[in-house]
Motif scaffolding. Structure first.
Motif, short mmCIF file in Angstrom:
data_model
loop_
_atom_site.label_atom_id
_atom_site.label_comp_id
_atom_site.label_asym_id
_atom_site.label_seq_id
_atom_site.Cartn_x
_atom_site.Cartn_y
_atom_site.Cartn_z
N VAL A 102 0.82 -1.20 0.00
CA VAL A 102 0.00 0.00 0.00
C VAL A 102 0.86 1.25 0.00
O VAL A 102 0.45 2.31 -0.51
CB VAL A 102 -0.97 -0.01 1.20
CG1 VAL A 102 -0.22 0.16 2.50
CG2 VAL A 102 -2.05 1.05 1.06
N ARG A 105 1.40 2.55 -3.46
CA ARG A 105 0.19 3.06 -4.09
C ARG A 105 -0.13 2.43 -5.44
O ARG A 105 -1.01 2.89 -6.14
CB ARG A 105 0.25 4.58 -4.25
CG ARG A 105 0.47 5.33 -2.93
CD ARG A 105 -0.75 5.26 -2.02
NE ARG A 105 -0.57 6.09 -0.84
CZ ARG A 105 -0.30 5.62 0.36
NH1 ARG A 105 -0.17 4.32 0.56
NH2 ARG A 105 -0.16 6.43 1.38
N TYR A 108 -3.94 1.49 -6.21
CA TYR A 108 -4.77 2.08 -5.16
C TYR A 108 -5.29 3.45 -5.64
O TYR A 108 -4.50 4.35 -5.93
CB TYR A 108 -3.98 2.26 -3.87
CG TYR A 108 -3.62 0.96 -3.19
CD1 TYR A 108 -4.45 0.42 -2.20
CD2 TYR A 108 -2.46 0.27 -3.54
CE1 TYR A 108 -4.11 -0.78 -1.58
CE2 TYR A 108 -2.13 -0.93 -2.92
CZ TYR A 108 -2.96 -1.45 -1.95
OH TYR A 108 -2.64 -2.64 -1.34
N THR A 113 -6.08 9.41 -5.75
CA THR A 113 -5.27 8.84 -4.68
C THR A 113 -4.80 9.98 -3.78
O THR A 113 -4.20 10.94 -4.27
CB THR A 113 -4.04 8.11 -5.24
OG1 THR A 113 -4.46 7.11 -6.17
CG2 THR A 113 -3.24 7.44 -4.13
N ASN A 135 -7.44 -1.37 -4.05
CA ASN A 135 -8.50 -0.74 -3.25
C ASN A 135 -8.76 0.69 -3.71
O ASN A 135 -7.88 1.34 -4.25
CB ASN A 135 -8.13 -0.71 -1.77
CG ASN A 135 -7.99 -2.09 -1.16
OD1 ASN A 135 -6.93 -2.44 -0.66
ND2 ASN A 135 -9.04 -2.88 -1.19
N PHE A 140 -8.99 6.59 -3.02
CA PHE A 140 -8.21 5.94 -1.96
C PHE A 140 -7.63 7.03 -1.08
O PHE A 140 -6.92 7.93 -1.55
CB PHE A 140 -7.09 5.08 -2.53
CG PHE A 140 -6.19 4.50 -1.47
CD1 PHE A 140 -6.52 3.31 -0.85
CD2 PHE A 140 -5.04 5.17 -1.07
CE1 PHE A 140 -5.70 2.77 0.15
CE2 PHE A 140 -4.22 4.65 -0.08
CZ PHE A 140 -4.55 3.44 0.53
#
Length: 211
Positions: A102, A105, A108, A113, A135, A140
């Motif tokens: 995560v 990134r 994501y 973002t 995700n 995000f």
């Protein structure tokens, strides 16, 4: 981009971004409106906000794909700001990077973002039909990021994450707004499906404050 810059189109021209390297904001305010950007694909977002502020005021970003550091449309770093107002639309954007870390990134935030310390303000705007491999199909937000609803109506819906269905092109999970903890796990939910005007993690965000 450094300092205050305004870019406005007449008649909403469509710009083919397939060969563009994108815009990087380092300080000051970049305001963009009246332009539709289409077909961007690169490692970073079409608008990478590393400092200062990005204002999308009546702009459109269609089918932008980020292959490395989050969204193909808008990426907001620590200490930077982005504001979506004036009927701005992000549609069909994606984060296709395959890393499960995560912190990197990758994959994501399909539409936007927001890193820890970054700020996203939503006025009159729509984020829809965006997708992230991991995700945050729509947005995000890392722990410590700030997402604010301001005057107008923000609609974030029909965004997905996870493996894409070959027929529909959508991910396996409805995922409009994903708020992550320090380890990337999902935290907190306000609002559930069917609650009009609610802010929801994964379930959809529709809201605003009267003028």
């Amino acid at each position: 981009v450094g300092g205050d810059v305004t870019i406005r189109g007449e008649g909403n021209p469509v710009v083919d971004c397939s060969a563009m390297s994108g815009f990087t904001v380092t300080n000051g305010t970049l305001t963009v409106g009246g332009i539709i950007f289409g077909g961007y694909k690169n490692a970073n977002g079409l608008f990478l906000v590393e400092g200062g502020k990005l204002v999308l005021d009546g702009a459109g970003i269609l089918d932008a794909n980020g292959t490395k550091s989050g969204s193909g449309a808008v990426v907001v770093r620590n200490g930077a700001e982005a504001e979506l107002i004036g009927g701005t639309v992000l549609a069909g954007c994606s984060a296709s990077g395959s890393s499960l870390s995560v912190s990197k990134r990758k994959g994501y935030g399909g539409g936007v973002t927001v890193d820890a310390g970054g700020s996203l303000t939503l006025g009159d705007c729509t984020i829809t039909n965006c997708w992230a491999l991991n995700n945050g199909g729509g947005i995000f937000a890392a722990e410590g990021a700030r997402v604010v609803l301001t005057n107008g109506v923000a609609v974030v819906r029909d965004n997905t994450s996870g493996t894409k269905n070959a027929t529909t092109g959508k991910g396996s999970t409805i995922d409009d707004l994903y708020v992550a903890g320090t380890d990337g796990t999902e935290i907190g939910t306000v609002g559930q499906p069917g609650e009009g005007g609610a802010v929801g993690v994964r379930y959809g965000l529709t809201g605003g404050v009267g003028n």
